[in-house]
Design an enzyme around this catalytic site. Structure first.
Site, mmCIF file in Angstrom:
data_model
loop_
_atom_site.group_PDB
_atom_site.id
_atom_site.type_symbol
_atom_site.label_atom_id
_atom_site.label_comp_id
_atom_site.label_asym_id
_atom_site.label_seq_id
_atom_site.Cartn_x
_atom_site.Cartn_y
_atom_site.Cartn_z
ATOM 1 N N ASP A 67 0.811 -1.218 0.000
ATOM 2 C CA ASP A 67 0.000 0.000 0.000
ATOM 3 C C ASP A 67 0.848 1.273 0.000
ATOM 4 O O ASP A 67 2.073 1.231 0.199
ATOM 5 C CB ASP A 67 -0.966 0.007 1.206
ATOM 6 C CG ASP A 67 -0.291 -0.427 2.505
ATOM 7 O OD1 ASP A 67 0.951 -0.385 2.598
ATOM 8 O OD2 ASP A 67 -1.015 -0.817 3.433
ATOM 9 N N ASN A 136 -7.837 -2.992 14.249
ATOM 10 C CA ASN A 136 -9.227 -3.252 13.821
ATOM 11 C C ASN A 136 -9.300 -4.407 12.820
ATOM 12 O O ASN A 136 -10.317 -4.611 12.178
ATOM 13 C CB ASN A 136 -9.857 -1.978 13.236
ATOM 14 C CG ASN A 136 -9.146 -1.491 11.971
ATOM 15 O OD1 ASN A 136 -8.213 -2.132 11.491
ATOM 16 N ND2 ASN A 136 -9.589 -0.375 11.422
ATOM 17 N N HIS A 138 -7.423 -4.734 10.081
ATOM 18 C CA HIS A 138 -7.083 -4.458 8.684
ATOM 19 C C HIS A 138 -5.796 -5.148 8.265
ATOM 20 O O HIS A 138 -4.898 -5.370 9.065
ATOM 21 C CB HIS A 138 -7.102 -2.956 8.355
ATOM 22 C CG HIS A 138 -5.956 -2.135 8.847
ATOM 23 N ND1 HIS A 138 -6.129 -0.925 9.469
ATOM 24 C CD2 HIS A 138 -4.616 -2.321 8.784
ATOM 25 C CE1 HIS A 138 -4.944 -0.425 9.760
ATOM 26 N NE2 HIS A 138 -4.013 -1.245 9.350
ATOM 27 N N GLU A 143 -9.704 -1.747 5.251
ATOM 28 C CA GLU A 143 -10.399 -1.466 6.505
ATOM 29 C C GLU A 143 -11.640 -2.364 6.643
ATOM 30 O O GLU A 143 -12.097 -2.947 5.648
ATOM 31 C CB GLU A 143 -10.821 0.010 6.523
ATOM 32 C CG GLU A 143 -9.644 1.000 6.467
ATOM 33 C CD GLU A 143 -8.899 1.157 7.793
ATOM 34 O OE1 GLU A 143 -8.890 0.225 8.610
ATOM 35 O OE2 GLU A 143 -8.303 2.234 7.996
HETATM 36 C C1 GLP Z 1 -0.603 0.070 8.780
HETATM 37 C C2 GLP Z 1 -0.251 -0.606 7.436
HETATM 38 C C3 GLP Z 1 -0.432 -2.091 7.527
HETATM 39 C C4 GLP Z 1 0.127 -2.544 8.865
HETATM 40 C C5 GLP Z 1 -0.790 -2.080 9.962
HETATM 41 C C6 GLP Z 1 -0.234 -2.276 11.364
HETATM 42 O O1 GLP Z 1 -1.393 1.144 8.706
HETATM 43 N N1 GLP Z 1 -0.948 -0.119 6.290
HETATM 44 O O2 GLP Z 1 0.198 -2.727 6.423
HETATM 45 O O3 GLP Z 1 0.226 -3.916 8.921
HETATM 46 O O4 GLP Z 1 -1.226 -0.755 9.744
HETATM 47 O O5 GLP Z 1 0.773 -1.353 11.626
HETATM 48 P P1 GLP Z 1 1.849 -1.531 12.780
HETATM 49 O O6 GLP Z 1 2.741 -2.627 12.332
HETATM 50 O O7 GLP Z 1 2.557 -0.205 12.848
HETATM 51 O O8 GLP Z 1 1.115 -1.865 14.003
#
Ligand code: GLP
Length: 243
Positions: A67, A136, A138, A143
């Site tokens: 992404d 959440n 995702h 989302e």
């Molecule tokens: C982000 C990314 C995801 C990631 C998730 C968790 O926003 N787009 O690919 O896995 O949220 O993030 P973190 O690893 O900082 O907890």
């Protein structure tokens, strides 16, 4: 889903690196799916260290990121392109032209999504996809409520995701409102998936994933229907989960 229990973040990162490096050594021309966020930082550190010490080569590997924020150019320090350059690409022998991330600063995000999905298919898809999980549920930036049939698309970020990611920006206002993300169907086409889960803040999400139903309101739940998923979770994330 196969689950590997580890002590802490360090062990999770080492185990993930071990699995990934085995694949790269076996299949030097593999397509790697990469994730951003705090979770894979330790994994990338391990890969850089291994490259320096053991010389594992990435010259024939191609990488596809999940992404990118809409509106941020690759030079923006908060873009996922900058993140990847800084954490991994600048430190290994991966040709820059073999690294693919959706372009956030395009003036036609819809076309960028179509092109990115075509790019994935033209390269034969992802062999090993690294994933983190949002609190959440995702995956990528899919989302809750995103269709399980979705391919690469533009998504409006939820307030909780923007708040969670505000720590990287000067203020919440600067966090982009939209992102381009591989869809759930795009992610599910990966031949193999490695999901990394660390810390108490992910405990509820992990419990929901392990014990809840497959439901679009909890995007990661689709992973239960994938034939080859490995979860590496640390003790803080597992909590009292019996596995
Ligand atoms: C982000 C990314 C995801 C990631 C998730 C968790 O926003 N787009 O690919 O896995 O949220 O993030 P973190 O690893 O900082 O907890």
């Amino acid at each position: 889903m196969n689950i590997i229990k580890v002590k802490n973040y360090e062990e999770m990162s080492q185990k993930a690196a071990e699995i990934l490096l085995d694949k790269v050594r076996q299949s030097p021309k593999m397509n790697l799916g990469l994730a951003t966020g705090g979770t894979p930082v330790g994994l990338y550190r391990e890969l850089v260290q291994d490259h320096q010490q053991n010389g594992t080569s990435y010259t024939q590997v191609k990488t596809f990121n999940l992404d990118e924020y809409v509106g941020l150019s690759g030079d923006d320090p908060n873009s996922y392109r900058s993140y990847m350059n800084e954490k991994l690409f600048n430190h290994v022998d991966l040709p820059r032209e073999s690294t693919f991330i959706p372009r956030g600063d395009t003036n036609n995000p819809g076309q960028e999504c179509t092109d990115y999905e075509a790019l994935l298919k033209n390269h034969g898809g992802v062999d090993l996809q690294i994933l983190g999980i949002g609190s959440n549920g995702h995956i990528g930036f899919n989302e809750p409520g995103t269709s399980f049939q979705s391919e690469t698309h533009v998504i409006e970020l939820t307030a909780s995701t923007r708040e969670a990611n505000a720590r990287y920006f000067n203020s919440l206002d600067e966090v982009p409102t939209h992102a381009i993300t591989m869809g759930i169907a795009s992610i599910m086409r990966s031949k193999e998936i490695l999901l990394l889960v660390s810390g108490e803040s992910k405990r509820e999400a992990l419990a929901q994933l392990m014990e809840g139903e497959v439901n679009e309101n909890f995007p990661a739940s689709i992973l239960k229907t994938h034939p080859c998923v490995t979860i590496i979770a640390d003790e803080a994330a597992l909590g009292k989960l019996a596995i």
